[in-house]
Scaffold this active site. Sequence first.
Site, PDB file in Angstrom:
ATOM      1  N   GLU A 199       0.870  -1.180   0.000  1.00 35.15           N
ATOM      2  CA  GLU A 199       0.000   0.000   0.000  1.00 35.15           C
ATOM      3  C   GLU A 199       0.902   1.222   0.000  1.00 35.15           C
ATOM      4  O   GLU A 199       2.067   1.120   0.374  1.00 35.15           O
ATOM      5  CB  GLU A 199      -0.843   0.034   1.293  1.00 35.15           C
ATOM      6  CG  GLU A 199      -1.820  -1.098   1.428  1.00 35.15           C
ATOM      7  CD  GLU A 199      -2.216  -1.359   2.895  1.00 35.15           C
ATOM      8  OE1 GLU A 199      -1.907  -0.536   3.765  1.00 35.15           O
ATOM      9  OE2 GLU A 199      -2.796  -2.412   3.124  1.00 35.15           O
ATOM     10  N   ARG A 259      -1.870   7.127  17.924  1.00 38.85           N
ATOM     11  CA  ARG A 259      -0.873   6.108  18.257  1.00 38.85           C
ATOM     12  C   ARG A 259      -0.517   6.104  19.728  1.00 38.85           C
ATOM     13  O   ARG A 259      -0.113   5.096  20.283  1.00 38.85           O
ATOM     14  CB  ARG A 259       0.393   6.387  17.447  1.00 38.85           C
ATOM     15  CG  ARG A 259       0.718   5.271  16.506  1.00 38.85           C
ATOM     16  CD  ARG A 259       1.714   5.733  15.518  1.00 38.85           C
ATOM     17  NE  ARG A 259       3.061   5.463  15.998  1.00 38.85           N
ATOM     18  CZ  ARG A 259       4.114   5.363  15.194  1.00 38.85           C
ATOM     19  NH1 ARG A 259       3.960   5.495  13.893  1.00 38.85           N
ATOM     20  NH2 ARG A 259       5.296   5.133  15.671  1.00 38.85           N
ATOM     21  N   LYS A 295       2.488   4.518   1.506  1.00 38.28           N
ATOM     22  CA  LYS A 295       2.710   4.979   2.873  1.00 38.28           C
ATOM     23  C   LYS A 295       2.300   6.444   2.921  1.00 38.28           C
ATOM     24  O   LYS A 295       2.985   7.299   2.375  1.00 38.28           O
ATOM     25  CB  LYS A 295       4.171   4.800   3.288  1.00 38.28           C
ATOM     26  CG  LYS A 295       4.394   5.185   4.735  1.00 38.28           C
ATOM     27  CD  LYS A 295       5.802   4.913   5.188  1.00 38.28           C
ATOM     28  CE  LYS A 295       5.937   5.077   6.687  1.00 38.28           C
ATOM     29  NZ  LYS A 295       5.515   6.378   7.196  1.00 38.28           N
ATOM     30  N   GLU A 355      -5.099   6.015   8.274  1.00 43.42           N
ATOM     31  CA  GLU A 355      -4.291   7.232   8.391  1.00 43.42           C
ATOM     32  C   GLU A 355      -5.180   8.424   8.025  1.00 43.42           C
ATOM     33  O   GLU A 355      -5.860   8.397   6.989  1.00 43.42           O
ATOM     34  CB  GLU A 355      -3.113   7.104   7.402  1.00 43.42           C
ATOM     35  CG  GLU A 355      -2.087   8.179   7.479  1.00 43.42           C
ATOM     36  CD  GLU A 355      -0.904   7.842   8.414  1.00 43.42           C
ATOM     37  OE1 GLU A 355      -0.954   6.860   9.173  1.00 43.42           O
ATOM     38  OE2 GLU A 355       0.057   8.618   8.375  1.00 43.42           O
ATOM     39  N   ARG A 363       6.361  -4.250  16.615  1.00 42.32           N
ATOM     40  CA  ARG A 363       7.068  -3.912  15.390  1.00 42.32           C
ATOM     41  C   ARG A 363       7.787  -5.176  14.968  1.00 42.32           C
ATOM     42  O   ARG A 363       8.786  -5.547  15.555  1.00 42.32           O
ATOM     43  CB  ARG A 363       8.081  -2.817  15.724  1.00 42.32           C
ATOM     44  CG  ARG A 363       8.559  -2.013  14.556  1.00 42.32           C
ATOM     45  CD  ARG A 363       9.615  -1.023  15.007  1.00 42.32           C
ATOM     46  NE  ARG A 363       9.114   0.088  15.809  1.00 42.32           N
ATOM     47  CZ  ARG A 363       8.449   1.126  15.320  1.00 42.32           C
ATOM     48  NH1 ARG A 363       8.201   1.208  14.046  1.00 42.32           N
ATOM     49  NH2 ARG A 363       8.036   2.096  16.099  1.00 42.32           N
ATOM     50  N   LYS A 370       8.233  -0.954   6.264  1.00 37.70           N
ATOM     51  CA  LYS A 370       8.040   0.333   5.598  1.00 37.70           C
ATOM     52  C   LYS A 370       9.271   0.641   4.767  1.00 37.70           C
ATOM     53  O   LYS A 370      10.401   0.397   5.196  1.00 37.70           O
ATOM     54  CB  LYS A 370       7.772   1.448   6.608  1.00 37.70           C
ATOM     55  CG  LYS A 370       8.798   1.575   7.689  1.00 37.70           C
ATOM     56  CD  LYS A 370       8.364   2.558   8.753  1.00 37.70           C
ATOM     57  CE  LYS A 370       9.356   2.586   9.883  1.00 37.70           C
ATOM     58  NZ  LYS A 370       8.919   3.264  11.070  1.00 37.70           N
TER      59      LYS A 370
HETATM   60  P1  AMP Z   1       6.859   5.694  10.680  1.00 36.88           P
HETATM   61  O1  AMP Z   1       5.992   6.772  11.306  1.00 36.88           O
HETATM   62  O2  AMP Z   1       7.848   6.172   9.707  1.00 36.88           O
HETATM   63  O3  AMP Z   1       7.389   4.750  11.735  1.00 36.88           O
HETATM   64  O4  AMP Z   1       5.895   4.775   9.796  1.00 36.88           O
HETATM   65  C1  AMP Z   1       4.808   4.093  10.331  1.00 36.88           C
HETATM   66  C2  AMP Z   1       3.567   4.903  10.149  1.00 36.88           C
HETATM   67  O5  AMP Z   1       3.229   4.982   8.766  1.00 36.88           O
HETATM   68  C3  AMP Z   1       2.327   4.278  10.734  1.00 36.88           C
HETATM   69  O6  AMP Z   1       2.213   4.454  12.116  1.00 36.88           O
HETATM   70  C4  AMP Z   1       1.221   5.001  10.002  1.00 36.88           C
HETATM   71  O7  AMP Z   1       0.931   6.216  10.666  1.00 36.88           O
HETATM   72  C5  AMP Z   1       1.858   5.361   8.685  1.00 36.88           C
HETATM   73  N1  AMP Z   1       1.247   4.728   7.518  1.00 36.88           N
HETATM   74  C6  AMP Z   1       1.033   5.377   6.370  1.00 36.88           C
HETATM   75  N2  AMP Z   1       0.477   4.592   5.468  1.00 36.88           N
HETATM   76  C7  AMP Z   1       0.293   3.383   6.037  1.00 36.88           C
HETATM   77  C8  AMP Z   1      -0.250   2.144   5.590  1.00 36.88           C
HETATM   78  N3  AMP Z   1      -0.706   1.978   4.354  1.00 36.88           N
HETATM   79  N4  AMP Z   1      -0.247   1.114   6.472  1.00 36.88           N
HETATM   80  C9  AMP Z   1       0.231   1.262   7.736  1.00 36.88           C
HETATM   81  N5  AMP Z   1       0.744   2.410   8.212  1.00 36.88           N
HETATM   82  C10 AMP Z   1       0.780   3.469   7.374  1.00 36.88           C
END
Ligand code: AMP
Length: 552
Positions: free
Chosen positions: A244, A266, A246, A293, A408, A414
């Site tokens: 998907e 969160r 991000k 999101e 995690r 990601k």
């Molecule tokens: P990070 O904040 O860089 O640790 O990345 C994780 C965050 O990406 C998650 O907590 C979500 O807020 C965000 N996110 C954005 N798109 C998605 C998605 N398709 N699936 C899951 N998380 C997502």
Amino acid sequence: MNSTLNSDRMSRFVETCEAIGATTKKNEKIQVLSDYLESLDLEDGARACVFFTGRAFPRREEKVLSVGGSLLWQAIIELTHLSGDEMETIYRKHGDSGAAAQEALGRHVATGKLTLEEVAATLQDLAARRGPAQKLARLIDLFRKAEPVEVKYLIKIITGDLRIGLKEGLVEEAIAQASGCPTTDVRRANMLTGDIGTAFQLARKNRLAAAQLRLFHPIGFMLASPAESPTEVMEYYPEGILTEDKYDGIRAQAHKSGQIVKFFSRTLDEIVEFPELTSPLLRIPGEFILDGEILAWRDDPLPFTELQKRLGRKQPDFWLHQDIPVTFMVFDVLYCDGRLLLDTLLTERRQRLEALLAERQSVEVRLAPVKVCRSEGELRDFFDAALARGNEGAMCKAPGSAYTPGQRGRSWFKLKRPFATLDVVVTSVEYGHGKRRGLLSDFTFSVRDHDRLLTVGKAYSGLTDREIHQLTQYFLERTIEDRGFWRRVEPCVVIEVAFNNIQRSDRHESGYALRFPRIVRLRPDKLPAEIDTLDRVKELYEKQFSARNSER
Ligand code: AMP
């Protein structure tokens, strides 16, 4: 801070840790821990359970202390007045900073009697303090009040590993034993609440069933691990992965039942800034919990900075809502009409989600598009397309995975584009932990500002084991200042580092910090005189704001 009269002594926690560490038998560990937990009241039991998992805070809080090895070392030096050489000898003997600190402190006599409550409050305070100087003062204060063996365990909690052979699963088993509840129930409560302390309290009150999902009480969020490249992701899932975009907004969990909709963040706090998302969700029949999101959106995603303008405003502002419309991009369903779906596999959850939202998508509530990628090339194309659509990168999710709250793991990855890379020089090094124990594997690096070198970040990952072995030897021969755990080295190793963004920071001499830095490669072809400059860092810092805008 008030010394607390009712809270139990830290010394008993420490004795229990020592007893657990002294046996390799799983059942004995559980017995010792269970006896100890039985002796504590609800509040202390919850605190101790968190500490036993090697955490300073419950998992759901996602709080970080930002207290690294060198700060801990400085605190010990302040208290002991030992020289760098003496400290190094001690450190080498133990290979563990907690144990080394205990020996270094020798017969230091504590000036107080620490309680679990005081330790928990101090850790909260440490996390809240900005900058190393403020944190250092608080650490020294804490250590002064502690016996050497207590300092050893405080350091272990701060660095995130007790090293007494106690996994979280064993803590759950001990809670079960102490309370006479089934371990599976304790485990489930821990998963649902994201806090082993809460699980302990519920078990003690014989109310673990209350941790069964309750609508309008948020569940911990499943988290993603960073992946360096599509190659790495495909190595884990050669059969294919669900991908998907991000999105760059804020993560939100929506609960709906009857005429009520609530969103949680969160940090498990309620999100109240987006009332316009309520009625579109009310139009979807049934009871459910969705994960997704919230992002600013007008035809396409808007920059996060736009969404930010709406955050923190408790009163609705009609014009601001018009200016910055938002959408809830839904990618998961955790509960639907009486059925908890956490153990249901992602492909099936996705089918349910599609059925739930079928024909009911709106401007405000959308189903995140998903694609199966079966090869590295497909994933690379998807990632590039996601960036071209104005998103931050790609999320890769294992089709056969359950939803594991607050964890995690390797089920979600990601993939983000490195914002830029910089050529920097290593100026100090620290010994690593675990598999990298005894190796100088943590590098603090600097950029150039005319004839000065100013630190701008610290990286642990990216080099091969072989390179780290070679560099350890190299740095040992080129040490300028030796503080045992930490060494200032001659600035001669140039490395290229990638990172996600740059923040202002008083932790580093340059006034900036690279976020999520990782080493791309060694640059033996470059001289330290040729590395990037502070001006370049400033330029990139400014550029990241305009880059975010123009990318979309
Ligand atoms: P990070 O904040 O860089 O640790 O990345 C994780 C965050 O990406 C998650 O907590 C979500 O807020 C965000 N996110 C954005 N798109 C998605 C998605 N398709 N699936 C899951 N998380 C997502």
